[in-house]
Scaffold this motif. Sequence first.
Motif, PDB file in Angstrom:
ATOM      1  N   TYR A   1      56.662 -45.847  49.657  1.00 43.68           N
ATOM      2  CA  TYR A   1      56.216 -44.186  50.355  1.00 43.68           C
ATOM      3  C   TYR A   1      56.190 -43.675  49.416  1.00 43.68           C
ATOM      4  O   TYR A   1      55.475 -42.403  50.453  1.00 43.68           O
ATOM      5  CB  TYR A   1      57.989 -44.018  51.170  1.00 43.68           C
ATOM      6  CG  TYR A   1      58.481 -44.430  52.567  1.00 43.68           C
ATOM      7  CD1 TYR A   1      57.164 -43.412  53.738  1.00 43.68           C
ATOM      8  CD2 TYR A   1      58.538 -45.592  52.862  1.00 43.68           C
ATOM      9  CE1 TYR A   1      57.114 -43.865  54.731  1.00 43.68           C
ATOM     10  CE2 TYR A   1      58.501 -45.985  54.029  1.00 43.68           C
ATOM     11  CZ  TYR A   1      58.338 -45.692  55.042  1.00 43.68           C
ATOM     12  OH  TYR A   1      58.383 -45.159  56.288  1.00 43.68           O
TER      13      TYR A   1
ATOM     14  N   LEU B   1      58.149 -44.987  43.919  1.00 45.71           N
ATOM     15  CA  LEU B   1      58.121 -45.534  44.154  1.00 45.71           C
ATOM     16  C   LEU B   1      57.591 -47.295  43.767  1.00 45.71           C
ATOM     17  O   LEU B   1      57.868 -48.246  43.544  1.00 45.71           O
ATOM     18  CB  LEU B   1      58.326 -45.749  45.741  1.00 45.71           C
ATOM     19  CG  LEU B   1      59.923 -44.812  46.381  1.00 45.71           C
ATOM     20  CD1 LEU B   1      60.108 -44.555  47.839  1.00 45.71           C
ATOM     21  CD2 LEU B   1      61.480 -45.629  45.867  1.00 45.71           C
TER      22      LEU B   1
ATOM     23  N   ALA C   1      58.454 -50.527  50.835  1.00 45.81           N
ATOM     24  CA  ALA C   1      60.049 -50.888  52.189  1.00 45.81           C
ATOM     25  C   ALA C   1      58.709 -51.765  52.789  1.00 45.81           C
ATOM     26  O   ALA C   1      60.163 -51.882  53.520  1.00 45.81           O
ATOM     27  CB  ALA C   1      58.855 -48.993  52.711  1.00 45.81           C
TER      28      ALA C   1
ATOM     29  N   PRO D   1      67.945 -55.495  60.680  1.00 42.63           N
ATOM     30  CA  PRO D   1      69.114 -54.697  60.675  1.00 42.63           C
ATOM     31  C   PRO D   1      68.475 -53.218  60.286  1.00 42.63           C
ATOM     32  O   PRO D   1      67.215 -53.453  59.765  1.00 42.63           O
ATOM     33  CB  PRO D   1      68.885 -55.748  59.164  1.00 42.63           C
ATOM     34  CG  PRO D   1      68.520 -56.279  58.487  1.00 42.63           C
ATOM     35  CD  PRO D   1      67.322 -56.604  59.872  1.00 42.63           C
ATOM     36  N   SER D   2      69.110 -52.446  60.288  1.00 40.56           N
ATOM     37  CA  SER D   2      68.436 -50.903  59.394  1.00 40.56           C
ATOM     38  C   SER D   2      68.144 -50.658  58.533  1.00 40.56           C
ATOM     39  O   SER D   2      68.734 -51.586  57.364  1.00 40.56           O
ATOM     40  CB  SER D   2      69.568 -50.258  59.832  1.00 40.56           C
ATOM     41  OG  SER D   2      69.610 -48.921  59.524  1.00 40.56           O
ATOM     42  N   GLY D   3      66.276 -50.855  58.578  1.00 39.21           N
ATOM     43  CA  GLY D   3      65.856 -50.999  57.027  1.00 39.21           C
ATOM     44  C   GLY D   3      65.471 -51.584  56.512  1.00 39.21           C
ATOM     45  O   GLY D   3      64.406 -51.741  56.024  1.00 39.21           O
ATOM     46  N   CYS D   4      65.132 -52.184  57.264  1.00 45.27           N
ATOM     47  CA  CYS D   4      64.153 -53.611  56.949  1.00 45.27           C
ATOM     48  C   CYS D   4      62.611 -53.473  57.498  1.00 45.27           C
ATOM     49  O   CYS D   4      61.563 -54.023  56.985  1.00 45.27           O
ATOM     50  CB  CYS D   4      64.639 -55.104  58.011  1.00 45.27           C
ATOM     51  SG  CYS D   4      64.159 -54.819  59.399  1.00 45.27           S
ATOM     52  N   GLY D   5      62.128 -52.670  57.689  1.00 48.05           N
ATOM     53  CA  GLY D   5      60.946 -52.073  57.767  1.00 48.05           C
ATOM     54  C   GLY D   5      60.054 -51.639  58.926  1.00 48.05           C
ATOM     55  O   GLY D   5      59.310 -51.417  59.511  1.00 48.05           O
ATOM     56  N   LYS D   6      61.418 -51.826  60.480  1.00 51.35           N
ATOM     57  CA  LYS D   6      60.669 -51.865  61.470  1.00 51.35           C
ATOM     58  C   LYS D   6      59.729 -50.682  61.940  1.00 51.35           C
ATOM     59  O   LYS D   6      58.384 -51.243  62.647  1.00 51.35           O
ATOM     60  CB  LYS D   6      61.402 -51.619  62.737  1.00 51.35           C
ATOM     61  CG  LYS D   6      62.851 -53.161  62.613  1.00 51.35           C
ATOM     62  CD  LYS D   6      63.787 -53.333  63.518  1.00 51.35           C
ATOM     63  CE  LYS D   6      65.026 -52.047  63.416  1.00 51.35           C
ATOM     64  NZ  LYS D   6      65.464 -51.989  62.457  1.00 51.35           N
ATOM     65  N   SER D   7      60.588 -49.202  61.984  1.00 52.71           N
ATOM     66  CA  SER D   7      59.939 -48.251  62.420  1.00 52.71           C
ATOM     67  C   SER D   7      58.619 -47.834  60.831  1.00 52.71           C
ATOM     68  O   SER D   7      57.499 -47.255  61.784  1.00 52.71           O
ATOM     69  CB  SER D   7      60.465 -46.683  61.195  1.00 52.71           C
ATOM     70  OG  SER D   7      62.085 -46.786  62.810  1.00 52.71           O
ATOM     71  N   THR D   8      58.701 -48.709  59.481  1.00 54.47           N
ATOM     72  CA  THR D   8      57.361 -48.647  58.775  1.00 54.47           C
ATOM     73  C   THR D   8      56.470 -49.139  59.572  1.00 54.47           C
ATOM     74  O   THR D   8      55.137 -48.836  59.484  1.00 54.47           O
ATOM     75  CB  THR D   8      57.860 -49.040  57.170  1.00 54.47           C
ATOM     76  OG1 THR D   8      59.137 -48.432  57.144  1.00 54.47           O
ATOM     77  CG2 THR D   8      56.606 -49.332  56.830  1.00 54.47           C
TER      78      THR D   8
ATOM     79  N   LYS E   1      55.134 -47.139  62.638  1.00 52.96           N
ATOM     80  CA  LYS E   1      53.760 -45.672  61.085  1.00 52.96           C
ATOM     81  C   LYS E   1      52.422 -46.107  61.028  1.00 52.96           C
ATOM     82  O   LYS E   1      51.970 -45.649  61.321  1.00 52.96           O
ATOM     83  CB  LYS E   1      54.732 -45.139  60.315  1.00 52.96           C
ATOM     84  CG  LYS E   1      55.877 -44.515  60.728  1.00 52.96           C
ATOM     85  CD  LYS E   1      56.889 -43.849  59.749  1.00 52.96           C
ATOM     86  CE  LYS E   1      58.432 -44.258  59.811  1.00 52.96           C
ATOM     87  NZ  LYS E   1      59.092 -43.893  58.405  1.00 52.96           N
TER      88      LYS E   1
ATOM     89  N   ARG F   1      50.605 -43.775  58.909  1.00 59.36           N
ATOM     90  CA  ARG F   1      50.720 -43.481  57.033  1.00 59.36           C
ATOM     91  C   ARG F   1      50.049 -45.121  56.862  1.00 59.36           C
ATOM     92  O   ARG F   1      49.488 -45.894  57.532  1.00 59.36           O
ATOM     93  CB  ARG F   1      52.254 -44.186  56.766  1.00 59.36           C
ATOM     94  CG  ARG F   1      53.485 -43.555  57.322  1.00 59.36           C
ATOM     95  CD  ARG F   1      54.074 -42.724  55.642  1.00 59.36           C
ATOM     96  NE  ARG F   1      55.183 -41.784  55.855  1.00 59.36           N
ATOM     97  CZ  ARG F   1      54.934 -41.023  54.430  1.00 59.36           C
ATOM     98  NH1 ARG F   1      54.867 -41.171  53.550  1.00 59.36           N
ATOM     99  NH2 ARG F   1      56.311 -40.472  54.865  1.00 59.36           N
TER     100      ARG F   1
HETATM  101  N1  LIG Z   1      60.100 -40.895  54.329  1.00 57.68           N
HETATM  102  C1  LIG Z   1      60.489 -42.241  53.238  1.00 57.68           C
HETATM  103  N2  LIG Z   1      60.712 -42.004  52.440  1.00 57.68           N
HETATM  104  C2  LIG Z   1      60.850 -42.979  51.223  1.00 57.68           C
HETATM  105  N3  LIG Z   1      61.419 -44.402  51.948  1.00 57.68           N
HETATM  106  C3  LIG Z   1      61.381 -44.260  52.689  1.00 57.68           C
HETATM  107  C4  LIG Z   1      61.032 -43.590  54.226  1.00 57.68           C
HETATM  108  N4  LIG Z   1      61.392 -43.765  55.377  1.00 57.68           N
HETATM  109  C5  LIG Z   1      61.428 -44.763  55.484  1.00 57.68           C
HETATM  110  N5  LIG Z   1      62.213 -45.481  53.496  1.00 57.68           N
HETATM  111  C6  LIG Z   1      62.514 -47.096  53.176  1.00 57.68           C
HETATM  112  O1  LIG Z   1      61.928 -47.984  53.876  1.00 57.68           O
HETATM  113  C7  LIG Z   1      62.788 -48.861  54.223  1.00 57.68           C
HETATM  114  C8  LIG Z   1      62.508 -49.564  55.375  1.00 57.68           C
HETATM  115  O2  LIG Z   1      62.478 -47.837  56.312  1.00 57.68           O
HETATM  116  P1  LIG Z   1      62.389 -48.276  58.300  1.00 57.68           P
HETATM  117  O3  LIG Z   1      60.967 -48.844  58.417  1.00 57.68           O
HETATM  118  O4  LIG Z   1      63.464 -47.031  58.193  1.00 57.68           O
HETATM  119  O5  LIG Z   1      63.506 -49.232  58.753  1.00 57.68           O
HETATM  120  P2  LIG Z   1      64.298 -50.009  60.343  1.00 57.68           P
HETATM  121  O6  LIG Z   1      62.922 -48.486  61.196  1.00 57.68           O
HETATM  122  O7  LIG Z   1      63.822 -51.016  59.977  1.00 57.68           O
HETATM  123  O8  LIG Z   1      65.622 -49.202  60.410  1.00 57.68           O
HETATM  124  C9  LIG Z   1      64.332 -48.671  53.925  1.00 57.68           C
HETATM  125  O9  LIG Z   1      64.153 -48.863  52.884  1.00 57.68           O
HETATM  126  C10 LIG Z   1      64.050 -46.993  53.690  1.00 57.68           C
HETATM  127  O10 LIG Z   1      64.412 -46.153  53.291  1.00 57.68           O
END
Ligand SMILES: Nc1ncnc2c1ncn2[C@@H]1O[C@H](COP(=O)(O)OP(=O)(O)O)[C@@H](O)[C@H]1O
Length: 123
Positions: free
Chosen positions: A18, A22, A29, A48-55, A58, A64
């Motif tokens: 990100y 990092l 991520a 699970p939450s934080g696995c990278g779905k939203s990433t 993006k 991104r």
């Molecule tokens: N803007 C950001 N800056 C730094 N780390 C991020 C940011 N957004 C998400 N992360 C990290 O990226 C990883 C994947 O997050 P995310 O894609 O939001 O997961 P999900 O949507 O599956 O819950 C997590 O470890 C989260 O903490």
Amino acid sequence: MTAVAENFVDFKNVWLAYNDELLAQNHFAVEDINLQVKQGEFIAIVGPSGCGKSTFMKLTTGLRHATKGSIHVDGQPVNGPLKISGMAFQAPSLLPWRTTLDNVLLPLEIVEPYRTHFKEKKD
Ligand SMILES: Nc1ncnc2c1ncn2[C@@H]1O[C@H](COP(=O)(O)OP(=O)(O)O)[C@@H](O)[C@H]1O
Ligand SMILES: [Mg+2]
């Protein structure tokens, strides 16, 4: 008719850190995503939450840039926000002071090429 690329979405060895800090810590991520989606195919990404779905979303929609690897949508490299994409949010994201119709019209008010002609064409 324009030919559609065989893989409508194509991720090859995609990694994302990100920010530079990092990246310096080798903290990604998402790591090494390889995924192809054909036109008309429906996929769901579950985890699970934080696995990278939203990433992943993006990256696909160009909000991104990948740190490593390549992403193509409809045969074109993704280098910025894609106008053909839409996202429905998990939590309500309507503006309570606007009517339903004005909420629906909001993207057309903001995003080119619609915004230039929005006022004259609104009716
Ligand atoms: N803007 C950001 N800056 C730094 N780390 C991020 C940011 N957004 C998400 N992360 C990290 O990226 C990883 C994947 O997050 P995310 O894609 O939001 O997961 P999900 O949507 O599956 O819950 C997590 O470890 C989260 O903490
Ligand atoms: Mg998410």
